[in-house]
Design a protein around this motif. Structure first.
Motif, short mmCIF file in Angstrom:
data_model
loop_
_atom_site.label_atom_id
_atom_site.label_comp_id
_atom_site.label_asym_id
_atom_site.label_seq_id
_atom_site.Cartn_x
_atom_site.Cartn_y
_atom_site.Cartn_z
N UNK A 147 0.81 -1.22 0.00
CA UNK A 147 0.00 0.00 0.00
C UNK A 147 0.84 1.27 0.00
N UNK A 148 2.12 1.15 0.33
CA UNK A 148 2.98 2.33 0.44
C UNK A 148 4.05 2.40 -0.64
N UNK A 149 4.01 1.50 -1.60
CA UNK A 149 5.03 1.47 -2.67
C UNK A 149 4.40 1.99 -3.95
N UNK A 150 4.94 3.09 -4.46
CA UNK A 150 4.37 3.64 -5.69
C UNK A 150 4.69 2.73 -6.88
N UNK A 151 3.88 2.81 -7.90
CA UNK A 151 3.89 1.86 -9.01
C UNK A 151 5.24 1.82 -9.75
N UNK A 152 5.88 2.96 -9.95
CA UNK A 152 7.19 2.96 -10.62
C UNK A 152 8.20 2.15 -9.82
N UNK A 153 8.17 2.30 -8.51
CA UNK A 153 9.07 1.53 -7.64
C UNK A 153 8.74 0.04 -7.69
N UNK A 154 7.47 -0.29 -7.82
CA UNK A 154 7.08 -1.69 -7.95
C UNK A 154 7.69 -2.28 -9.23
N UNK A 155 7.70 -1.52 -10.30
CA UNK A 155 8.33 -1.97 -11.54
C UNK A 155 9.80 -2.30 -11.33
N UNK A 156 10.50 -1.43 -10.60
CA UNK A 156 11.91 -1.68 -10.29
C UNK A 156 12.06 -2.94 -9.43
N UNK A 157 11.15 -3.11 -8.47
CA UNK A 157 11.20 -4.29 -7.59
C UNK A 157 11.02 -5.59 -8.39
N UNK A 158 10.14 -5.56 -9.37
CA UNK A 158 9.92 -6.75 -10.20
C UNK A 158 11.23 -7.18 -10.87
N UNK A 159 11.95 -6.21 -11.45
CA UNK A 159 13.20 -6.54 -12.12
C UNK A 159 14.27 -6.95 -11.10
N UNK A 160 14.29 -6.34 -9.94
CA UNK A 160 15.24 -6.74 -8.90
C UNK A 160 15.02 -8.21 -8.52
N UNK A 161 13.76 -8.63 -8.43
CA UNK A 161 13.46 -10.03 -8.13
C UNK A 161 13.87 -10.94 -9.30
N UNK A 162 13.70 -10.46 -10.52
CA UNK A 162 14.15 -11.22 -11.69
C UNK A 162 15.67 -11.38 -11.63
N UNK A 163 16.38 -10.33 -11.25
CA UNK A 163 17.83 -10.41 -11.10
C UNK A 163 18.22 -11.54 -10.14
N UNK A 164 17.53 -11.63 -9.01
CA UNK A 164 17.81 -12.69 -8.04
C UNK A 164 17.57 -14.07 -8.65
N UNK A 165 16.51 -14.20 -9.41
CA UNK A 165 16.21 -15.49 -10.06
C UNK A 165 17.29 -15.85 -11.07
N UNK A 166 17.77 -14.87 -11.81
CA UNK A 166 18.83 -15.12 -12.81
C UNK A 166 20.14 -15.46 -12.10
N UNK A 167 20.45 -14.77 -11.01
CA UNK A 167 21.67 -15.09 -10.25
C UNK A 167 21.61 -16.51 -9.72
N UNK A 168 20.45 -16.92 -9.23
CA UNK A 168 20.29 -18.30 -8.73
C UNK A 168 20.43 -19.30 -9.88
N UNK A 169 19.89 -18.96 -11.04
CA UNK A 169 20.00 -19.84 -12.21
C UNK A 169 21.45 -19.94 -12.65
N UNK A 170 22.18 -18.82 -12.64
CA UNK A 170 23.61 -18.82 -12.98
C UNK A 170 24.36 -19.76 -12.02
N UNK A 171 24.06 -19.67 -10.74
CA UNK A 171 24.73 -20.51 -9.75
C UNK A 171 24.43 -21.98 -9.98
N UNK A 172 23.15 -22.30 -10.28
CA UNK A 172 22.79 -23.70 -10.55
C UNK A 172 23.52 -24.22 -11.78
N UNK A 173 23.64 -23.36 -12.78
CA UNK A 173 24.30 -23.77 -14.02
C UNK A 173 25.79 -24.03 -13.80
N UNK A 174 26.43 -23.18 -12.99
CA UNK A 174 27.86 -23.36 -12.71
C UNK A 174 28.12 -24.61 -11.87
N UNK A 175 27.16 -24.99 -11.04
CA UNK A 175 27.36 -26.13 -10.14
C UNK A 175 27.17 -27.48 -10.84
N UNK A 176 26.74 -27.47 -12.07
CA UNK A 176 26.52 -28.75 -12.79
C UNK A 176 27.82 -29.38 -13.20
#
Length: 125
Positions: A96-125
């Motif tokens: 309720x306190x996060x403006x929509x532009x900031x929410x857009x940034x948060x979505x990509x920040x979460x995508x970054x975390x998912x990609x970092x985790x995917x990179x780590x999984x790929x390196x560990x194979x």
């Protein structure tokens, strides 16, 4: 007579889609959300944002799902492998306190975390 054989395309795993993709098309009807997403994608520099979906490896679809009168809100996003139309990542962010532009940034920040985790999984194979 010529015989043409169609070889089925191997479906990429979630890890492969997240780590091998280089271009993204963003689909949203909210300009504030689009602005926050574009700003964060540009700063991250992992994926190049393209203006036409046919030129993208992945499609990021994001929509405002709830908004209050003081500008706070929530949005959902999903990332789709354009070649297969398979959803490889999805999330909802905001408050309720996060403006929509900031929410857009948060979505990509979460995508970054998912990609970092995917990179780590790929390196560990």
């Amino acid at each position: 007579t010529e015989v043409t054989e169609t070889v089925p395309m191997k479906e990429r795993t979630e890890v492969e889609v997240l780590t091998e993709s280089t271009t993204v098309f963003v689909r949203t009807s909210d300009s504030r959300l689009a602005g926050g997403i574009a700003e964060r994608l540009l700063r991250w520099r992992r994926y190049s944002q393209v203006a036409v979906p046919d030129r993208a490896d992945i499609i990021l679809t994001a929509d405002v799902t709830w908004e209050n009168q003081v500008g706070g809100g929530r949005a959902s996003a999903q990332l789709v492998d354009r070649a297969t139309s398979k959803v490889v990542w999805a999330i909802t962010k905001g408050s309720p306190f996060t403006e929509i532009t900031a929410v857009g940034r948060q979505l990509v920040e979460e995508l970054e975390k998912a990609v970092q985790a995917a990179d780590a999984r790929r390196r560990s194979r």
